[in-house]
Write a protein that holds these residues in place. Sequence first.
Motif, mmCIF file in Angstrom:
data_model
loop_
_atom_site.group_PDB
_atom_site.id
_atom_site.type_symbol
_atom_site.label_atom_id
_atom_site.label_comp_id
_atom_site.label_asym_id
_atom_site.label_seq_id
_atom_site.Cartn_x
_atom_site.Cartn_y
_atom_site.Cartn_z
ATOM 1 N N GLY A 73 0.818 -1.193 0.045
ATOM 2 C CA GLY A 73 -0.102 -0.028 0.039
ATOM 3 C C GLY A 73 0.761 1.342 -0.097
ATOM 4 O O GLY A 73 0.573 2.348 -0.775
ATOM 5 N N ALA A 74 1.798 1.307 0.821
ATOM 6 C CA ALA A 74 2.797 2.494 0.949
ATOM 7 C C ALA A 74 3.654 2.586 -0.498
ATOM 8 O O ALA A 74 3.704 3.906 -0.891
ATOM 9 C CB ALA A 74 3.536 2.274 2.053
ATOM 10 N N VAL A 75 3.930 1.657 -1.136
ATOM 11 C CA VAL A 75 4.788 1.698 -2.380
ATOM 12 C C VAL A 75 3.913 2.244 -3.493
ATOM 13 O O VAL A 75 4.163 2.919 -4.072
ATOM 14 C CB VAL A 75 5.414 0.359 -2.672
ATOM 15 N N ASN A 76 2.518 1.704 -3.332
ATOM 16 C CA ASN A 76 1.818 2.158 -4.556
ATOM 17 C C ASN A 76 1.404 3.541 -4.408
ATOM 18 O O ASN A 76 1.304 4.211 -5.290
ATOM 19 C CB ASN A 76 0.306 1.269 -4.121
ATOM 20 N N PHE A 77 1.064 4.043 -3.093
ATOM 21 C CA PHE A 77 0.944 5.315 -2.716
ATOM 22 C C PHE A 77 1.802 6.306 -3.139
ATOM 23 O O PHE A 77 2.042 7.387 -3.826
ATOM 24 C CB PHE A 77 0.345 5.760 -1.123
ATOM 25 N N HIS A 78 3.307 6.078 -2.314
ATOM 26 C CA HIS A 78 4.302 7.065 -2.496
ATOM 27 C C HIS A 78 5.000 6.806 -3.638
ATOM 28 O O HIS A 78 5.450 8.015 -4.524
ATOM 29 C CB HIS A 78 5.294 6.770 -1.141
ATOM 30 N N GLY A 79 5.126 5.657 -4.289
ATOM 31 C CA GLY A 79 5.836 5.204 -5.672
ATOM 32 C C GLY A 79 4.755 5.975 -6.766
ATOM 33 O O GLY A 79 5.458 6.687 -7.746
ATOM 34 N N GLY A 80 3.710 5.666 -6.576
ATOM 35 C CA GLY A 80 2.726 6.411 -7.543
ATOM 36 C C GLY A 80 2.922 8.102 -7.595
ATOM 37 O O GLY A 80 3.104 8.625 -8.504
ATOM 38 N N GLY A 81 2.885 8.460 -6.350
ATOM 39 C CA GLY A 81 2.886 9.995 -6.166
ATOM 40 C C GLY A 81 4.250 10.444 -6.589
ATOM 41 O O GLY A 81 4.350 11.465 -7.376
ATOM 42 N N TYR A 82 5.359 9.632 -6.399
ATOM 43 C CA TYR A 82 6.850 10.064 -6.904
ATOM 44 C C TYR A 82 6.675 10.253 -8.320
ATOM 45 O O TYR A 82 7.311 11.107 -9.137
ATOM 46 C CB TYR A 82 7.738 9.062 -6.494
ATOM 47 N N ASN A 83 6.347 9.152 -9.114
ATOM 48 C CA ASN A 83 6.037 9.083 -10.386
ATOM 49 C C ASN A 83 5.368 10.329 -11.278
ATOM 50 O O ASN A 83 5.398 10.685 -12.182
ATOM 51 C CB ASN A 83 6.174 7.900 -11.084
ATOM 52 N N ASN A 84 3.758 10.108 -10.670
ATOM 53 C CA ASN A 84 2.962 10.965 -11.287
ATOM 54 C C ASN A 84 3.324 12.542 -11.624
ATOM 55 O O ASN A 84 3.026 13.125 -12.190
ATOM 56 C CB ASN A 84 1.460 10.894 -10.171
#
Length: 207
Positions: A73-84
Amino acid sequence: MANFTLPPMPYPYDALEPHIDARTMEIHHTKHHQAYTDGLNKALGNLGPEWQNKSDVVEILKSIDSVPENARGAVNFHGGGYNNHTLFWNSMKKGGGGEPSGEIADAIKKAFGSFSDFKTKFSQDSTTLQGSGWGWLVKNASGGVQFTTMPNQSSVWTRFNKEKLAPLLGLDVWEHAYYLKYQNKRADYVAAWWNVVNWDEVGKRFK
Ligand code: MN
């Protein structure tokens, strides 16, 4: 230790004035994008070296289903936010806007009927998205384009392996993206944003 760093902005914070104000851009980059960067490093820090040593966030997002459950969940949220946000900064520019040309323009016409119909669909669905998230023009499995929304910071790349969707042009409709200047008037922010879209960059991504 995972070592993602905040990517530099491709232009000064005031470059997108008056459509997106400098203060919003500065906070958005130095506070929000920085927080996703730190959050991604922290989330990966809870995993083994096979995850901590990865340096390509897109590769991580594509294989989100393989991330151990305690950190997914944390990788999805922060990794997504990082790349988005990296995609977002680079899909805007001073003096942008107008209409695309070339292959991306043809793909948009084929999928939506006309550029105007595309803009209406993208604007309406991004404006009415409930809560926080993003509106996206994406490339699909048949090589065409379509519109989709993603909740919170979930990345389109997490849908690449199963649906072959790839992000082309995203619009951040979190309140932090517009509240200082537009307050609750998300529709006004969306309308203004079209004036800074970098269609050359979107066209390159499509290819
Ligand atoms: Mn944001």
